[in-house]
Design a protein around this motif. Structure first.
Motif, PDB file in Angstrom:
ATOM      1  N   GLU A  71       0.815  -1.228   0.000  1.00 45.42           N
ATOM      2  CA  GLU A  71       0.000   0.000   0.000  1.00 45.42           C
ATOM      3  C   GLU A  71       0.842   1.269   0.000  1.00 45.42           C
ATOM      4  O   GLU A  71       1.794   1.402   0.760  1.00 45.42           O
ATOM      5  CB  GLU A  71      -0.917   0.032   1.224  1.00 45.42           C
ATOM      6  CG  GLU A  71      -1.814   1.242   1.247  1.00 45.42           C
ATOM      7  CD  GLU A  71      -2.761   1.283   2.431  1.00 45.42           C
ATOM      8  OE1 GLU A  71      -3.700   2.093   2.394  1.00 45.42           O
ATOM      9  OE2 GLU A  71      -2.572   0.509   3.397  1.00 45.42           O
ATOM     10  N   ASP A 101       1.245  -5.765  -6.753  1.00 46.12           N
ATOM     11  CA  ASP A 101      -0.053  -5.638  -6.088  1.00 46.12           C
ATOM     12  C   ASP A 101      -0.248  -4.262  -5.442  1.00 46.12           C
ATOM     13  O   ASP A 101      -1.110  -4.083  -4.579  1.00 46.12           O
ATOM     14  CB  ASP A 101      -0.239  -6.743  -5.042  1.00 46.12           C
ATOM     15  CG  ASP A 101      -0.447  -8.101  -5.690  1.00 46.12           C
ATOM     16  OD1 ASP A 101      -1.113  -8.157  -6.741  1.00 46.12           O
ATOM     17  OD2 ASP A 101       0.075  -9.099  -5.168  1.00 46.12           O
ATOM     18  N   PHE A 103      -1.355  -0.699  -4.334  1.00 44.78           N
ATOM     19  CA  PHE A 103      -2.671  -0.060  -4.326  1.00 44.78           C
ATOM     20  C   PHE A 103      -2.638   1.131  -3.400  1.00 44.78           C
ATOM     21  O   PHE A 103      -1.717   1.307  -2.594  1.00 44.78           O
ATOM     22  CB  PHE A 103      -3.763  -1.046  -3.903  1.00 44.78           C
ATOM     23  CG  PHE A 103      -3.795  -1.321  -2.419  1.00 44.78           C
ATOM     24  CD1 PHE A 103      -4.702  -0.675  -1.602  1.00 44.78           C
ATOM     25  CD2 PHE A 103      -2.921  -2.230  -1.844  1.00 44.78           C
ATOM     26  CE1 PHE A 103      -4.736  -0.919  -0.231  1.00 44.78           C
ATOM     27  CE2 PHE A 103      -2.941  -2.481  -0.484  1.00 44.78           C
ATOM     28  CZ  PHE A 103      -3.851  -1.824   0.327  1.00 44.78           C
ATOM     29  N   ARG A 141     -10.416   3.014  -4.469  1.00 48.15           N
ATOM     30  CA  ARG A 141      -9.199   2.207  -4.393  1.00 48.15           C
ATOM     31  C   ARG A 141      -8.627   2.131  -5.801  1.00 48.15           C
ATOM     32  O   ARG A 141      -9.330   1.785  -6.747  1.00 48.15           O
ATOM     33  CB  ARG A 141      -9.491   0.811  -3.862  1.00 48.15           C
ATOM     34  CG  ARG A 141      -8.212  -0.047  -3.768  1.00 48.15           C
ATOM     35  CD  ARG A 141      -8.470  -1.423  -3.178  1.00 48.15           C
ATOM     36  NE  ARG A 141      -9.395  -2.149  -4.002  1.00 48.15           N
ATOM     37  CZ  ARG A 141     -10.283  -3.026  -3.532  1.00 48.15           C
ATOM     38  NH1 ARG A 141     -10.386  -3.260  -2.240  1.00 48.15           N
ATOM     39  NH2 ARG A 141     -11.094  -3.665  -4.351  1.00 48.15           N
ATOM     40  N   THR A 143      -5.512   0.505  -8.144  1.00 51.05           N
ATOM     41  CA  THR A 143      -4.573  -0.609  -8.152  1.00 51.05           C
ATOM     42  C   THR A 143      -3.791  -0.610  -9.460  1.00 51.05           C
ATOM     43  O   THR A 143      -4.218  -0.030 -10.454  1.00 51.05           O
ATOM     44  CB  THR A 143      -5.323  -1.954  -8.035  1.00 51.05           C
ATOM     45  OG1 THR A 143      -6.251  -2.060  -9.127  1.00 51.05           O
ATOM     46  CG2 THR A 143      -6.073  -2.072  -6.722  1.00 51.05           C
ATOM     47  N   SER A 147      -3.282  -6.429 -10.345  1.00 49.51           N
ATOM     48  CA  SER A 147      -3.140  -6.575  -8.895  1.00 49.51           C
ATOM     49  C   SER A 147      -4.220  -7.500  -8.353  1.00 49.51           C
ATOM     50  O   SER A 147      -5.372  -7.461  -8.800  1.00 49.51           O
ATOM     51  CB  SER A 147      -3.255  -5.207  -8.218  1.00 49.51           C
ATOM     52  OG  SER A 147      -3.401  -5.355  -6.814  1.00 49.51           O
ATOM     53  N   ARG A 149      -5.667  -7.124  -5.733  1.00 55.33           N
ATOM     54  CA  ARG A 149      -6.656  -6.278  -5.072  1.00 55.33           C
ATOM     55  C   ARG A 149      -7.792  -5.873  -6.013  1.00 55.33           C
ATOM     56  O   ARG A 149      -8.837  -5.440  -5.571  1.00 55.33           O
ATOM     57  CB  ARG A 149      -5.984  -5.039  -4.505  1.00 55.33           C
ATOM     58  CG  ARG A 149      -4.969  -5.392  -3.422  1.00 55.33           C
ATOM     59  CD  ARG A 149      -5.258  -4.676  -2.155  1.00 55.33           C
ATOM     60  NE  ARG A 149      -4.429  -4.827  -1.016  1.00 55.33           N
ATOM     61  CZ  ARG A 149      -3.718  -5.844  -0.587  1.00 55.33           C
ATOM     62  NH1 ARG A 149      -3.640  -6.915  -1.296  1.00 55.33           N
ATOM     63  NH2 ARG A 149      -3.052  -5.831   0.529  1.00 55.33           N
ATOM     64  N   GLU A 150      -7.576  -5.999  -7.314  1.00 53.20           N
ATOM     65  CA  GLU A 150      -8.658  -5.712  -8.266  1.00 53.20           C
ATOM     66  C   GLU A 150      -9.851  -6.624  -8.017  1.00 53.20           C
ATOM     67  O   GLU A 150     -10.992  -6.242  -8.288  1.00 53.20           O
ATOM     68  CB  GLU A 150      -8.190  -5.921  -9.714  1.00 53.20           C
ATOM     69  CG  GLU A 150      -7.297  -4.849 -10.246  1.00 53.20           C
ATOM     70  CD  GLU A 150      -6.927  -5.082 -11.698  1.00 53.20           C
ATOM     71  OE1 GLU A 150      -6.935  -4.090 -12.440  1.00 53.20           O
ATOM     72  OE2 GLU A 150      -6.641  -6.236 -12.087  1.00 53.20           O
TER      73      GLU A 150
END
Length: 185
Positions: A71, A101, A103, A141, A143, A147, A149-150
């Motif tokens: 992050e 990754d 984000f 958010r 990204t 990633s 996190r998507e």
């Protein structure tokens, strides 16, 4: 410009940068007079939780960034140095540490910030209710493409859901739209 790790002696200048830039970030959803100084929110907002870096020009801090890989948690540039590549160089400096990754989360109302991150290769993967100092906003958010996190739905905090009009009987939920973006409905 020179980028290096944050040192305790940088605190005063970092506070000055934050306190000048933060009102610009939030001016579309909260009054500037309500913005708290970094000195007042650093502990609660976990400023020191990650690794921080400062950008210097002429031996003065003109921007800073903090990360908690993957992050990107803080990025502020002195308004006097906006659009001079400071933010770009800071992001490029930490991207290898953030990894694929990477984000971040910011307010959707921070249109300049969202556009900046998109220009840096990030894309919107989720929008959801958020808040800043009890002022409601829409969180976004961002990204990197591909990633993990998507594919993760957002999980807004209860306070933000209440401020956005959700309640226990109607808490809302994350739904993916046709573009693959998670939206809170």
């Amino acid at each position: 410009m020179h980028i290096r790790r944050y040192q305790d002696s940088d605190w005063s200048e970092v506070c000055t940068v934050h306190d000048a830039a933060r009102p610009i970030e939030v001016d579309n959803f909260m009054p500037g007079a309500a913005v708290l100084a970094l000195e007042d929110v650093a502990e609660e907002d976990e400023f020191f939780a990650g690794d921080c870096f400062v950008a210097l020009m002429n031996n003065h801090i003109v921007g800073f960034m903090c990360i908690e890989p993957p992050e990107l948690s803080w990025l502020y540039v002195s308004p006097n140095y906006h659009r001079r590549g400071v933010g770009q160089q800071l992001v490029e400096y930490v991207l290898p540490q953030l990894g694929p990754d990477a984000f971040l989360t910011t307010a959707l109302e921070n249109t300049g910030g969202v556009m900046f991150y998109q220009q840096m290769g990030f894309r919107i993967s989720a929008t959801f209710p958020g808040s800043c100092q009890a002022y409601p906003c829409t969180c976004v958010r961002l990204t990197l493409p591909g990633s993990m996190r998507e594919n993760q739905p957002p999980v807004p905090v209860k306070e933000s859901l209440v401020l956005a009009g959700y309640c226990e009987s109607n808490p809302g939920r994350a739904v993916r739209d046709a573009q693959g973006i998670w939206r809170w409905v």
